[in-house]
Design a protein around this motif. Structure first.
Motif, mmCIF file in Angstrom:
data_model
loop_
_atom_site.group_PDB
_atom_site.id
_atom_site.type_symbol
_atom_site.label_atom_id
_atom_site.label_comp_id
_atom_site.label_asym_id
_atom_site.label_seq_id
_atom_site.Cartn_x
_atom_site.Cartn_y
_atom_site.Cartn_z
ATOM 1 N N PRO A 1 3.630 -18.537 -68.986
ATOM 2 C CA PRO A 1 4.065 -17.995 -67.283
ATOM 3 C C PRO A 1 2.701 -17.579 -67.142
ATOM 4 C CG PRO A 1 6.098 -17.665 -68.718
ATOM 5 C CD PRO A 1 4.950 -18.105 -69.812
ATOM 6 N N GLY A 2 2.186 -16.607 -67.986
ATOM 7 C CA GLY A 2 0.870 -15.367 -68.122
ATOM 8 C C GLY A 2 1.023 -14.677 -67.544
ATOM 9 N N ALA A 3 0.349 -13.269 -66.960
ATOM 10 C CA ALA A 3 0.353 -12.049 -67.905
ATOM 11 C C ALA A 3 1.179 -11.571 -66.401
ATOM 12 C CB ALA A 3 -0.975 -11.607 -67.388
ATOM 13 N N LEU A 4 0.405 -11.809 -65.486
ATOM 14 C CA LEU A 4 1.816 -11.016 -63.531
ATOM 15 C C LEU A 4 3.307 -11.786 -63.923
ATOM 16 C CD1 LEU A 4 2.259 -9.904 -60.929
ATOM 17 C CD2 LEU A 4 0.813 -11.515 -60.093
ATOM 18 N N LEU A 5 3.401 -12.507 -64.241
ATOM 19 C CA LEU A 5 4.749 -13.527 -64.562
ATOM 20 C C LEU A 5 5.125 -12.621 -65.780
ATOM 21 C CD1 LEU A 5 5.083 -17.562 -63.693
ATOM 22 C CD2 LEU A 5 4.962 -15.004 -61.800
ATOM 23 N N ALA A 6 4.641 -12.575 -67.231
ATOM 24 C CA ALA A 6 5.667 -11.547 -67.588
ATOM 25 C C ALA A 6 5.056 -10.860 -67.992
ATOM 26 C CB ALA A 6 4.382 -12.056 -68.932
ATOM 27 N N VAL A 7 5.070 -9.920 -66.716
ATOM 28 C CA VAL A 7 5.224 -8.167 -66.650
ATOM 29 C C VAL A 7 6.752 -8.552 -65.852
ATOM 30 C CG1 VAL A 7 4.816 -6.425 -65.391
ATOM 31 C CG2 VAL A 7 3.226 -7.965 -67.055
ATOM 32 N N VAL A 8 6.579 -9.456 -64.302
ATOM 33 C CA VAL A 8 7.542 -9.551 -63.615
ATOM 34 C C VAL A 8 8.975 -9.406 -64.524
ATOM 35 C CG1 VAL A 8 8.998 -10.603 -61.571
ATOM 36 C CG2 VAL A 8 6.433 -9.846 -61.213
ATOM 37 N N ARG A 9 9.289 -10.906 -64.916
ATOM 38 C CA ARG A 9 10.316 -11.394 -66.326
ATOM 39 C C ARG A 9 10.606 -9.871 -66.876
ATOM 40 N NH1 ARG A 9 11.134 -13.745 -70.831
ATOM 41 N NH2 ARG A 9 12.966 -14.951 -70.650
ATOM 42 N N THR A 10 9.791 -9.397 -68.380
ATOM 43 C CA THR A 10 9.817 -8.446 -68.718
ATOM 44 C C THR A 10 10.516 -7.131 -68.337
ATOM 45 O OG1 THR A 10 8.423 -9.712 -70.225
ATOM 46 C CG2 THR A 10 8.333 -6.976 -70.831
ATOM 47 N N VAL A 11 10.036 -6.565 -67.449
ATOM 48 C CA VAL A 11 10.677 -5.887 -66.743
ATOM 49 C C VAL A 11 12.193 -5.643 -65.943
ATOM 50 C CG1 VAL A 11 10.185 -4.004 -64.252
ATOM 51 C CG2 VAL A 11 8.100 -4.272 -65.599
ATOM 52 N N LEU A 12 12.353 -7.046 -65.102
ATOM 53 C CA LEU A 12 13.752 -7.175 -65.060
ATOM 54 C C LEU A 12 14.038 -7.449 -66.696
ATOM 55 C CD1 LEU A 12 12.869 -9.759 -61.830
ATOM 56 C CD2 LEU A 12 13.776 -7.215 -61.786
ATOM 57 N N LEU A 13 14.069 -7.836 -67.030
ATOM 58 C CA LEU A 13 15.045 -7.853 -68.927
ATOM 59 C C LEU A 13 15.263 -7.130 -69.117
ATOM 60 C CD1 LEU A 13 15.673 -10.231 -70.529
ATOM 61 C CD2 LEU A 13 13.105 -9.951 -71.983
ATOM 62 N N CYS A 14 14.271 -5.543 -69.456
ATOM 63 C CA CYS A 14 14.539 -4.644 -69.516
ATOM 64 C C CYS A 14 15.215 -3.843 -68.263
ATOM 65 C CB CYS A 14 13.140 -3.962 -69.871
ATOM 66 S SG CYS A 14 12.578 -4.148 -70.833
ATOM 67 N N LEU A 15 15.006 -3.956 -67.174
ATOM 68 C CA LEU A 15 16.463 -3.649 -66.347
ATOM 69 C C LEU A 15 17.846 -3.655 -66.467
ATOM 70 C CD1 LEU A 15 14.772 -3.305 -63.391
ATOM 71 C CD2 LEU A 15 15.197 -1.369 -64.562
ATOM 72 N N VAL A 16 17.769 -5.013 -68.269
ATOM 73 C CA VAL A 16 19.254 -6.019 -68.051
ATOM 74 C C VAL A 16 20.328 -7.041 -67.309
ATOM 75 C CG1 VAL A 16 21.153 -5.384 -69.139
ATOM 76 C CG2 VAL A 16 19.062 -4.032 -70.096
ATOM 77 N N VAL A 17 20.720 -5.695 -66.400
ATOM 78 C CA VAL A 17 21.120 -6.135 -65.224
ATOM 79 C C VAL A 17 20.723 -7.715 -64.410
ATOM 80 C CG1 VAL A 17 22.450 -6.105 -62.678
ATOM 81 C CG2 VAL A 17 22.546 -3.953 -64.026
ATOM 82 N N PRO A 18 19.870 -7.756 -64.002
ATOM 83 C CA PRO A 18 19.337 -9.392 -63.658
ATOM 84 C C PRO A 18 19.394 -10.228 -65.047
ATOM 85 C CG PRO A 18 17.438 -7.296 -63.159
ATOM 86 C CD PRO A 18 18.427 -6.797 -64.300
ATOM 87 N N ALA A 19 18.604 -9.697 -66.145
ATOM 88 C CA ALA A 19 19.409 -10.908 -67.362
ATOM 89 C C ALA A 19 20.910 -11.393 -67.301
ATOM 90 C CB ALA A 19 18.445 -9.632 -68.015
#
Length: 145
Positions: free
Chosen positions: A105-123
């Protein structure tokens, strides 16, 4: 009264496709490059969390926020560069861009994905293809290696 049985919601993405998970995304039904099953993804997540908990306990006395921070850092660094976390690698999975199969994914997409993953609900909210909202937002998918 109106019948909605034939209509898919925005979350489902429309009527289901009988060819298998990920078929509407252009992924093969089985084998390498096919969408990873939910069970394997959950086990990979548990492995990642356990490793991060061990690191957090060793360096930060197991502080829950430190564990989350280690988990986020682990995900951003590994997913952006290798396309896989330790748990993904152990279970034969990888994260790839949907538009460019086989590419991390690259840095930007990995950051977006990870932030949402850490919020739990989007995951934990999935679409009809079995992708969490964190993967949809980042334009990624977890596939078998």
């Amino acid at each position: 009264m109106e019948q909605r049985s034939g209509m898919g919601s925005w979350l489902e993405g429309g009527p289901s496709d009988e060819r298998g998970p990920g078929s509407r995304l252009g992924l093969p039904a089985t084998g390498a490059g096919s969408q990873a099953p939910v069970g394997r993804r959950l086990v990979a997540l548990a492995i990642d969390w356990a490793v991060c908990l061990v690191i957090s306990t060793a360096f930060f006395d197991g502080d829950p926020m430190a564990t989350l921070g280690v988990f986020a850092l682990d995900n951003v660094l590994l997913v952006s560069t290798l396309g896989t976390t330790l748990g993904h690698r152990a279970l034969g999975l990888r994260v790839q861009r949907l538009a460019r199969p086989g590419v991390a994914p690259g840095a930007l997409l990995a950051v977006v994905r990870t932030v949402l993953l850490c919020l739990v609900v989007p995951a934990v909210v999935w679409d009809a293809d079995g992708r969490g909202l964190h993967d949809r937002a980042a334009g990624t998918v977890i596939v078998r290696r």
